[in-house]
Each structure stands twice: as C-alpha cells, then as structure tokens.
Write a protein that holds these residues in place. Structure first.
Motif, PDB file in Angstrom:
ATOM      1  N   ARG A  11       0.832  -1.206   0.000  1.00 42.84           N
ATOM      2  CA  ARG A  11       0.000   0.000   0.000  1.00 42.84           C
ATOM      3  C   ARG A  11       0.868   1.258   0.000  1.00 42.84           C
ATOM      4  NH1 ARG A  11      -5.421  -0.769   0.583  1.00 42.84           N
ATOM      5  NH2 ARG A  11      -5.733   1.448   0.992  1.00 42.84           N
ATOM      6  N   MET A  12       1.971   1.237   0.751  1.00 43.68           N
ATOM      7  CA  MET A  12       2.859   2.397   0.745  1.00 43.68           C
ATOM      8  C   MET A  12       3.503   2.569  -0.620  1.00 43.68           C
ATOM      9  SD  MET A  12       4.726   2.767   4.457  1.00 43.68           S
ATOM     10  CE  MET A  12       5.554   1.172   4.452  1.00 43.68           C
ATOM     11  N   ALA A  13       3.890   1.452  -1.241  1.00 40.53           N
ATOM     12  CA  ALA A  13       4.491   1.537  -2.575  1.00 40.53           C
ATOM     13  C   ALA A  13       3.481   2.068  -3.581  1.00 40.53           C
ATOM     14  CB  ALA A  13       5.007   0.170  -3.000  1.00 40.53           C
ATOM     15  N   ASP A  14       2.232   1.606  -3.498  1.00 41.19           N
ATOM     16  CA  ASP A  14       1.182   2.112  -4.370  1.00 41.19           C
ATOM     17  C   ASP A  14       0.942   3.605  -4.139  1.00 41.19           C
ATOM     18  OD1 ASP A  14       0.259   0.258  -6.203  1.00 41.19           O
ATOM     19  OD2 ASP A  14      -1.037  -0.750  -4.755  1.00 41.19           O
ATOM     20  N   ALA A  15       1.031   4.018  -2.890  1.00 44.87           N
ATOM     21  CA  ALA A  15       0.711   5.401  -2.540  1.00 44.87           C
ATOM     22  C   ALA A  15       1.612   6.402  -3.241  1.00 44.87           C
ATOM     23  CB  ALA A  15       0.799   5.595  -1.028  1.00 44.87           C
ATOM     24  N   VAL A  16       2.852   6.022  -3.521  1.00 46.78           N
ATOM     25  CA  VAL A  16       3.807   6.987  -4.080  1.00 46.78           C
ATOM     26  C   VAL A  16       3.784   7.024  -5.608  1.00 46.78           C
ATOM     27  CG1 VAL A  16       5.290   6.716  -2.068  1.00 46.78           C
ATOM     28  CG2 VAL A  16       5.780   5.386  -4.124  1.00 46.78           C
ATOM     29  N   LEU A  17       2.946   6.217  -6.235  1.00 46.82           N
ATOM     30  CA  LEU A  17       2.912   6.165  -7.694  1.00 46.82           C
ATOM     31  C   LEU A  17       1.825   7.088  -8.245  1.00 46.82           C
ATOM     32  CD1 LEU A  17       3.329   2.322  -8.306  1.00 46.82           C
ATOM     33  CD2 LEU A  17       5.095   4.105  -8.374  1.00 46.82           C
ATOM     34  N   GLN A  18       2.140   7.769  -9.352  1.00 47.89           N
ATOM     35  CA  GLN A  18       1.177   8.591 -10.077  1.00 47.89           C
ATOM     36  C   GLN A  18       1.209   8.158 -11.543  1.00 47.89           C
ATOM     37  OE1 GLN A  18       1.988  12.761  -9.328  1.00 47.89           O
ATOM     38  NE2 GLN A  18       1.428  12.604  -7.174  1.00 47.89           N
ATOM     39  N   PRO A  19       0.552   7.030 -11.859  1.00 52.39           N
ATOM     40  CA  PRO A  19       0.598   6.523 -13.235  1.00 52.39           C
ATOM     41  C   PRO A  19      -0.412   7.193 -14.148  1.00 52.39           C
ATOM     42  CG  PRO A  19      -0.680   5.030 -11.877  1.00 52.39           C
ATOM     43  CD  PRO A  19      -0.161   6.117 -10.958  1.00 52.39           C
ATOM     44  N   GLY A  20      -0.134   7.135 -15.426  1.00 53.31           N
ATOM     45  CA  GLY A  20      -1.100   7.529 -16.429  1.00 53.31           C
ATOM     46  C   GLY A  20      -1.849   6.310 -16.921  1.00 53.31           C
ATOM     47  N   TRP A  29      -8.451  -1.882 -14.447  1.00 50.69           N
ATOM     48  CA  TRP A  29      -7.255  -2.093 -13.615  1.00 50.69           C
ATOM     49  C   TRP A  29      -6.973  -0.888 -12.730  1.00 50.69           C
ATOM     50  CZ3 TRP A  29      -2.986   1.024 -13.514  1.00 50.69           C
ATOM     51  CH2 TRP A  29      -2.727   1.852 -14.611  1.00 50.69           C
ATOM     52  N   LEU A  30      -7.231   0.307 -13.251  1.00 47.38           N
ATOM     53  CA  LEU A  30      -6.969   1.506 -12.468  1.00 47.38           C
ATOM     54  C   LEU A  30      -7.961   1.631 -11.315  1.00 47.38           C
ATOM     55  CD1 LEU A  30      -5.278   4.050 -12.151  1.00 47.38           C
ATOM     56  CD2 LEU A  30      -6.859   5.220 -13.687  1.00 47.38           C
ATOM     57  N   ARG A  31      -9.228   1.323 -11.576  1.00 48.37           N
ATOM     58  CA  ARG A  31     -10.217   1.351 -10.496  1.00 48.37           C
ATOM     59  C   ARG A  31      -9.808   0.386  -9.382  1.00 48.37           C
ATOM     60  NH1 ARG A  31     -15.410   3.407 -12.051  1.00 48.37           N
ATOM     61  NH2 ARG A  31     -15.509   4.012 -14.257  1.00 48.37           N
ATOM     62  N   ARG A  32      -9.385  -0.783  -9.769  1.00 50.08           N
ATOM     63  CA  ARG A  32      -8.982  -1.789  -8.777  1.00 50.08           C
ATOM     64  C   ARG A  32      -7.772  -1.316  -7.988  1.00 50.08           C
ATOM     65  NH1 ARG A  32      -8.109  -5.404 -12.078  1.00 50.08           N
ATOM     66  NH2 ARG A  32      -5.856  -5.383 -12.169  1.00 50.08           N
ATOM     67  N   ARG A  33      -6.807  -0.760  -8.665  1.00 49.13           N
ATOM     68  CA  ARG A  33      -5.585  -0.318  -7.985  1.00 49.13           C
ATOM     69  C   ARG A  33      -5.858   0.852  -7.038  1.00 49.13           C
ATOM     70  NH1 ARG A  33      -0.788  -1.495 -10.007  1.00 49.13           N
ATOM     71  NH2 ARG A  33      -0.136  -0.837  -7.928  1.00 49.13           N
ATOM     72  N   LEU A  34      -6.787   1.736  -7.429  1.00 51.93           N
ATOM     73  CA  LEU A  34      -7.159   2.832  -6.534  1.00 51.93           C
ATOM     74  C   LEU A  34      -7.771   2.286  -5.256  1.00 51.93           C
ATOM     75  CD1 LEU A  34      -8.631   5.377  -9.103  1.00 51.93           C
ATOM     76  CD2 LEU A  34      -6.613   5.731  -7.665  1.00 51.93           C
ATOM     77  N   ALA A  35      -8.631   1.310  -5.390  1.00 48.70           N
ATOM     78  CA  ALA A  35      -9.242   0.700  -4.212  1.00 48.70           C
ATOM     79  C   ALA A  35      -8.194   0.025  -3.331  1.00 48.70           C
ATOM     80  CB  ALA A  35     -10.301  -0.316  -4.637  1.00 48.70           C
ATOM     81  N   GLU A  36      -7.076  -0.396  -3.932  1.00 46.57           N
ATOM     82  CA  GLU A  36      -6.003  -1.057  -3.187  1.00 46.57           C
ATOM     83  C   GLU A  36      -4.996  -0.071  -2.602  1.00 46.57           C
ATOM     84  OE1 GLU A  36      -4.379  -3.746  -6.039  1.00 46.57           O
ATOM     85  OE2 GLU A  36      -6.100  -5.108  -5.981  1.00 46.57           O
ATOM     86  N   GLY A  37      -5.152   1.235  -2.902  1.00 39.57           N
ATOM     87  CA  GLY A  37      -4.294   2.224  -2.256  1.00 39.57           C
ATOM     88  C   GLY A  37      -3.446   3.076  -3.153  1.00 39.57           C
ATOM     89  N   LEU A  38      -3.610   2.988  -4.475  1.00 38.28           N
ATOM     90  CA  LEU A  38      -2.845   3.839  -5.378  1.00 38.28           C
ATOM     91  C   LEU A  38      -3.058   5.304  -4.998  1.00 38.28           C
ATOM     92  CD1 LEU A  38      -1.078   3.579  -8.001  1.00 38.28           C
ATOM     93  CD2 LEU A  38      -3.169   4.101  -9.263  1.00 38.28           C
ATOM     94  N   GLY A  39      -1.954   6.065  -4.901  1.00 34.60           N
ATOM     95  CA  GLY A  39      -2.054   7.416  -4.362  1.00 34.60           C
ATOM     96  C   GLY A  39      -2.564   8.456  -5.329  1.00 34.60           C
ATOM     97  N   GLY A  40      -2.274   8.286  -6.612  1.00 34.76           N
ATOM     98  CA  GLY A  40      -2.666   9.316  -7.555  1.00 34.76           C
ATOM     99  C   GLY A  40      -2.652   8.816  -8.976  1.00 34.76           C
ATOM    100  N   VAL A  41      -3.119   9.646  -9.871  1.00 38.48           N
ATOM    101  CA  VAL A  41      -3.060   9.382 -11.307  1.00 38.48           C
ATOM    102  C   VAL A  41      -2.705  10.693 -11.990  1.00 38.48           C
ATOM    103  CG1 VAL A  41      -4.791   7.546 -11.218  1.00 38.48           C
ATOM    104  CG2 VAL A  41      -5.500   9.878 -11.695  1.00 38.48           C
ATOM    105  N   LEU A  61     -12.936   8.323 -10.666  1.00 40.22           N
ATOM    106  CA  LEU A  61     -11.728   8.024  -9.890  1.00 40.22           C
ATOM    107  C   LEU A  61     -12.000   8.165  -8.399  1.00 40.22           C
ATOM    108  CD1 LEU A  61      -9.106   9.968 -12.047  1.00 40.22           C
ATOM    109  CD2 LEU A  61      -9.405   7.485 -11.952  1.00 40.22           C
ATOM    110  N   ARG A  62     -12.722   9.238  -8.052  1.00 38.81           N
ATOM    111  CA  ARG A  62     -13.004   9.497  -6.637  1.00 38.81           C
ATOM    112  C   ARG A  62     -13.998   8.512  -6.044  1.00 38.81           C
ATOM    113  NH1 ARG A  62     -11.781  14.471  -8.096  1.00 38.81           N
ATOM    114  NH2 ARG A  62      -9.693  14.721  -7.280  1.00 38.81           N
ATOM    115  N   ASP A 294       0.100   1.550 -18.422  1.00 39.16           N
ATOM    116  CA  ASP A 294      -0.582   0.273 -18.338  1.00 39.16           C
ATOM    117  C   ASP A 294      -0.399  -0.339 -16.957  1.00 39.16           C
ATOM    118  OD1 ASP A 294       2.033  -1.167 -18.334  1.00 39.16           O
ATOM    119  OD2 ASP A 294       2.106  -0.502 -20.417  1.00 39.16           O
ATOM    120  N   GLU A 295      -1.207  -1.338 -16.671  1.00 37.95           N
ATOM    121  CA  GLU A 295      -1.155  -1.982 -15.360  1.00 37.95           C
ATOM    122  C   GLU A 295       0.171  -2.687 -15.138  1.00 37.95           C
ATOM    123  OE1 GLU A 295      -3.824  -4.894 -12.491  1.00 37.95           O
ATOM    124  OE2 GLU A 295      -4.186  -4.908 -14.673  1.00 37.95           O
TER     125      GLU A 295
END
Length: 494
Positions: A11-20, A29-41, A61-62, A294-295
């Motif tokens: 979750r911490m690793a996901d939090a620091v990523l801002q992927p396109g 895949w992006l919806r799923r990753r956001l629910a898992e803790g992705l910090g930004g896009v 996204l929100r 991409d995912e």
C-alpha cells in the motif's frame, strides 16, 4: 519502525505512484488499484475530450478513492492538456513575463486553478520555474517566464499564489533548473555546467521564491549538475533532492519526479531501478505513464519498491515518509476551498494576450490591405507539447477574414510556390524559434528578399527581429493567435 507486513509495504508503494492510463474513462485495472491504495493518477491529452467528460472521469476516480490525487501538466501556455485539442485560451509564461505584471499572473493562475478544480483536478505540474538562459533550449523556451532570475522568481511566486488560492496544488519545476541547456531530457541527459555560485545567482532563485510562496510540490529534473553532484542526475541524487532541496532550501512539501520513463533516466537505469533510486534520493511521488500507461508498469514499479525495501536498498522509513507526504498533499487538496469558474475567463486570457504583443515598427498601420496570404513555418515541436495542440495564424485569421489563404511548410521545399501564390495579397510569415532552425532562418530570409513588405509574426522565443514589421506574441497559444489575428485585420474589441 517495526517491519511492516507485505500488505502495508504494498500500500505504501502504491501510494507513491502517479501513473497515467489510456482512455477517456478509468480502465478496470486503475479502479482496482485505486481501491487497493494507489495514491494518484496523472491525466494526459489522450484522456481529455472536454471539461464535462473530465469531470465525469475524475468523479469515477473518486468513487474508488475519495482523496486520490488527480494530476495534470497544465501550464496553460503552449503546454496544455485540458485545451490540447483547441489550444490554450491563456497567454503562456513567456508572455506573462514580457508583460511583467505579477498581479495579472496571479489572476490568470487563479482562473486556471478554478478551471481545474471545477473538473476535479487537484494537482498541477506547474508553474515552470526554469530560467531560460540558453536561447537554444529545445524543451523550455516559451514555457519559462524569461531569462532573468528575478523576473522568473516573482512570476513563479505569483502563479503559485493564484493557483493554490483556487484550491489546486502547484508544483514548481524542474529542480534545480532546466533552462541552461540545449538538450531535451525526454531524449538524453542534459548537463548544466554552471558552478555553485552561478546556480545560486540564477537557477535556484525562482525555487527559493516558490518555497517562500508556500508551493505544495517541486518536480525534479532529469539532468546532471556536476557542481551539485558529479555522480547522479538530479532526480536520483540524494545530494540534490535531500541535502539541497530539503536541507539547505528548507522545502517540506512533496517532491515528485518528472516522467520516470523519460530516456534521460530510464535509458540508463531502467524504470524499476530508477524508481527505487529516486525514492531513496528523496522523491516522494513517481510520475509515470507518458509511454508506459498500463497496469503491467504500475505493478512492476510497486513490486520493485517492495523488493527494494525487503532487500535493504530502500529504507522502509524513507518509503513511509514519502507515502505520508503524499497523504498530506491529498488532505490539503480535499480541504482547500474551491472557487467557481469565472465565465469571463477566456476573455480575460485574450485581453492578457493582447497586452503581450510587441511590434518592432511603431509606425506600422493595420488592418492589412486585403485578405492575407499566410506562410507558416512548422518546426519540430517541443516534446512536452501534446502533438495535437494547434498553433499558428491560419485558423484565427480565417475566422476573422474568411478569404485568408496560405501554406504550411516544414522545410524550404514549396517556398517558391507559396511566395508566387502570395502575389497580390498581404503576406504574413509565421515562425517559431527560427534561431534554432537554420532551414527556417534561410526560408525567412529568402521570403523577405522577395517580399520585404511581409509581416513577420514570431510565436516562439523572440530573437533578432526580422523584416520591416515584426510582431512577437511570446508563445503559440490560441489566445496569442487570436490576439495577433485581430491586430492584423483591424478587428475591434470592447
């Protein structure tokens, strides 16, 4: 700190990523990753149709993560994402620097912030705080407020105040300064040869002003600055990111990397290793997704960060600190008051673009005597500019004077025919940084030798004025094009 579980590290690793990502709505895949803790896009022009669609996208996204950071590279000059299909309705930084009215810069940045906030964007990779002291710079140019450190500093501070006053986090870039180079970091590693005293007197001046102004974020540059670190480019340099930016300059906000996939970094270090090195150096957020949207890339980077913590290459405390800074920016963005978009915004931008025009022939009279023939000389565009972004005078002149005709040339081939076609019409020659393109300089000189009466319109960084009448717009935005088109045809405005 006690060792975290694998889930917490992930979750911490996901939090620091801002992927396109690719598409006009969030992929599964992006919806799923956001629910898992992705910090930004981060949004690119490819994600934009219009403002209503962007608002729907950010709402989706929100729905997965209410405090997700939604970033965009909206300088609102030649580099625009929201208006990539139509051109920006604002003058860019160089035009604002030419006007040199910080109150105007703050006002315009405030309108840009309102516009972004209205569609759900919370983080803008702007303003560009570089001092463009190399006129041959292929990637900064009109994106900078100018070549004078103090001018750039006061407008950087004003831009930050305006944008953040509208509830959108600003990001000063590209630290420690990308102006004094003729290399594009999208393609290779630029080298800044200045010594420390010169850096203090030039490159670092706007960043000090940005920090004083309370900027929420700073973006790193993928460039080598041997006077600061002889071994690593800035993005990967502990000496530059932590000792200088954090320690000496006292910046306590978010540090985000420029696109980590840019060849200046990924070409030598690889995406995964560069990501780990950037975090270890002091970066808090990793921007990725220009060419790797991409995912698989997002998962690879998350897993590389987790593996680096487990191996000891990346201290867990550093990752936790980075994730905490991301959370702090997200909380600021949620809490910041938002202001409704001003329906007069486009007219305000056009009015400012009119103020930026500079004409070298004070006795020149307009309107032109008839419908013009326009020759636009098309350079290779800065890679930071979305390729679909329109520029030039053909479209705005045709709107105001429907009989306008002309040609677009990417080389001297076709110039004789275009000049022949212009006979009997006022000729307008449109250029963009001819000092950087020998073919364009030659074509311009050849045109003026045949038609010394031609009006030259420079829509890039003005160098030596050419021709009897030379008009500088200080940028190629839609607002700049409209402003000069009005002048040429004698359009009256309120």
């Amino acid at each position: 700190m006690d060792a975290s579980t694998g889930v917490d590290l992930g979750r911490m690793a996901d939090a620091v990523l801002q992927p396109g990502f690719v598409g006009k709505e969030p992929p599964t895949w992006l919806r799923r990753r956001l629910a898992e803790g992705l910090g930004g896009v981060v949004l690119f022009a490819r994600n934009v149709v219009d403002r209503d669609q962007v608002a729907e996208l950010t709402a989706a996204l929100r729905a997965e993560k209410p405090d997700v950071i939604v970033a965009i590279d909206e300088e609102a000059g030649d580099v625009t994402r929201i208006d990539a299909h139509t051109g920006s309705p604002w003058p860019g930084n160089l035009a604002l620097g030419a006007i040199d009215d910080p109150a105007l810069t703050r006002e315009i940045a405030g309108h840009i912030g309102r516009d972004l906030a209205a569609v759900g964007i919370t983080f803008d990779y702007a303003p560009d705080a570089d001092v463009n002291n190399d006129p041959n710079n292929p990637v900064i140019g009109s994106r900078a407020f100018g070549a004078e450190p103090e001018r750039v500093a006061r407008h950087t501070a004003a831009w930050i105040a305006g944008l953040q006053g509208a509830g959108v986090a600003a990001c000063a870039k590209h630290f420690p300064g990308h102006g004094n180079t003729s290399v594009d970091s999208h393609l290779d590693v630029p080298l800044i040869k200045a010594g420390r005293a010169d850096l203090d007197a030039v490159e670092l001046v706007p960043f000090r002003a940005a920090i004083t102004a309370g900027v929420q974020a700073v973006m790193s540059a993928h460039m080598r600055v041997p006077a600061l670190d002889p071994d690593f480019p800035a993005t990967l340099s502990y000496k530059i990111m932590t000792e200088l930016l954090r320690g000496e300059l006292g910046f306590d906000g978010l540090i985000v990397t420029d696109g980590i996939e840019m060849r200046a970094i990924s070409g030598r270090y690889g995406l995964a290793h560069a990501t780990v090195l950037a975090l270890a150096a002091g970066a808090d957020a990793i921007c990725v997704g220009g060419d790797h949207a991409d995912e698989e890339t997002a998962v690879m980077l998350r897993d590389a960060i987790v593996a680096a913590v487990r191996s000891g290459e990346l201290p867990e405390e550093r990752l936790a600190d980075a994730a905490a800074r991301v959370a702090r920016l997200a909380a600021w963005s949620v809490a910041a008051p938002k202001i409704a978009r001003d329906p007069r915004a486009n007219e305000i931008g056009l009015s400012a673009a009119r103020r930026a025009l500079r004409i070298t022939a004070p006795d020149a009279t307009f309107p032109l005597a008839g419908a013009p023939y326009v020759i636009e000389f098309q350079p290779q565009l800065n890679m930071a500019i979305a390729p679909e972004t329109p520029w030039g005078l053909m479209a705005p002149l045709s709107e105001l004077a429907p009989a306008t005709s002309g040609a677009t040339l990417a080389s001297e081939e076709g110039l004789p025919a275009a000049l022949h076609a212009s006979v009997g019409s006022p000729l307008v020659l449109v250029v963009r940084d001819p000092h950087r393109y020998p073919w364009m300089t030659d074509a311009l000189n050849a045109s003026l030798a045949v038609r010394p009466d031609a009006v030259v319109v420079e829509m890039g960084v003005p160098a030596d004025p050419r021709g009897e009448v030379h008009i500088a717009t200080f940028g190629a935005t839609a607002a700049a094009g409209r402003a000069v088109a009005e002048l040429l045809v004698g359009h009256r405005f309120a």
